[in-house]
Design an enzyme around this catalytic site. Structure first.
Site, mmCIF file in Angstrom:
data_model
loop_
_atom_site.group_PDB
_atom_site.id
_atom_site.type_symbol
_atom_site.label_atom_id
_atom_site.label_comp_id
_atom_site.label_asym_id
_atom_site.label_seq_id
_atom_site.Cartn_x
_atom_site.Cartn_y
_atom_site.Cartn_z
ATOM 1 N N GLY A 46 0.744 -1.122 -0.080
ATOM 2 C CA GLY A 46 -0.138 -0.153 0.014
ATOM 3 C C GLY A 46 0.887 1.281 -0.073
ATOM 4 C CD GLN A 51 3.460 5.574 2.570
ATOM 5 O OE1 GLN A 51 2.689 4.979 2.079
ATOM 6 N NE2 GLN A 51 4.536 4.554 2.919
ATOM 7 C CB CYS A 109 6.134 1.769 6.760
ATOM 8 S SG CYS A 109 5.698 3.148 6.165
ATOM 9 C CG LEU A 110 6.871 0.900 0.681
ATOM 10 C CD1 LEU A 110 5.956 1.146 -0.679
ATOM 11 C CD2 LEU A 110 8.033 -0.110 0.357
ATOM 12 C CG HIS A 151 0.101 1.027 7.218
ATOM 13 N ND1 HIS A 151 1.286 0.431 8.048
ATOM 14 C CD2 HIS A 151 0.626 1.659 6.436
ATOM 15 C CE1 HIS A 151 2.274 1.000 7.695
ATOM 16 N NE2 HIS A 151 1.962 1.669 6.858
ATOM 17 C CD GLU A 152 -0.784 2.298 3.055
ATOM 18 O OE1 GLU A 152 -0.476 3.672 2.889
ATOM 19 O OE2 GLU A 152 -0.031 1.375 3.058
ATOM 20 C CG HIS A 155 1.000 6.485 5.750
ATOM 21 N ND1 HIS A 155 2.082 6.979 6.304
ATOM 22 C CD2 HIS A 155 1.274 5.283 5.482
ATOM 23 C CE1 HIS A 155 3.067 6.054 6.325
ATOM 24 N NE2 HIS A 155 2.535 4.914 5.728
HETATM 25 ZN ZN LIG Z 1 3.235 2.991 5.654
#
Ligand SMILES: [Zn+2]
Length: 197
Positions: A46, A51, A109-110, A151-152, A155
């Protein structure tokens, strides 16, 4: 389509609250295509617009490559996503209308490379969002899909998974977080750190 650099832990945009998308214009459409491309190149499940440095409430998710029966994926068995639910979804202006149950799973997480930690999240959620045609949809999601959505969506509100970890479990990752902040981390995808923001 373009691969966008991913903003790393410590950058301001990750702590900012994204704004609702008012209309589906060419900029938003391009952002969606670029986010999906970037997510795939970075091997993520995701990606939220924050991000990639954009404060628009847009999320891309693709869990189609995840084997949800693979226990090695985390310490716990993954809760299965119901078979009738989509594995690839783009959410514009998502809102969580209802949450049910709870379960823990290790997340990554990226924007926080090489760091993992257990987070407790709802097991089932009801989400209202606009799809890439800007039509309002509601989806009852469960298992991994619900977790990635939560999670997204966090963000978009400037919340990172590390902030939801048990304080005792956060202590050992503090030095890793500091290294990321200082730009001392290797990634297989393009990134922007605090010095480059
Ligand atoms: Zn993340």
């Amino acid at each position: 389509m373009a691969v966008l650099p991913i903003y790393l832990y410590g950058t301001k945009v990750l702590k900012a609250k994204a704004r609702p998308v008012k209309e589906l214009n060419n900029n938003v459409i391009k952002l969606i295509y670029d986010m999906v491309e970037t997510m795939h190149v970075a091997n993520g499940m995701g990606l939220a617009a924050n991000q990639v440095g954009s404060l628009q409430r847009v999320v891309a998710i693709d869990i189609s490559e995840v084997d949800e029966t693979d226990r090695k994926e985390s310490k716990q068995q993954l809760k299965m996503t119901s078979p009738d639910l989509p594995r690839k979804v783009v959410l514009i202006n998502p809102e969580v209308l209802d949450r049910e149950g709870s379960w823990k799973m290790e997340e990554g997480c990226l924007s926080i490379p090489e760091v993992r930690g257990e987070v407790e999240r709802a097991e089932k959620i009801l989400v209202r969002f606009r799809d890439p045609n800007f039509e309002v949809k509601e989806l009852a999601a469960d298992g991994l899909l619900a977790r990635v959505m939560l999670h997204e969506i966090d963000h978009l509100d400037g919340i990172l998974f590390t902030e939801l970890m048990d304080p005792a479990e956060r202590t050992p990752i503090k030095s890793d977080l500091r290294k990321i902040k200082e730009g001392d981390v290797e990634t297989s995808y393009p990134v922007i750190n605090t010095k480059e923001e």
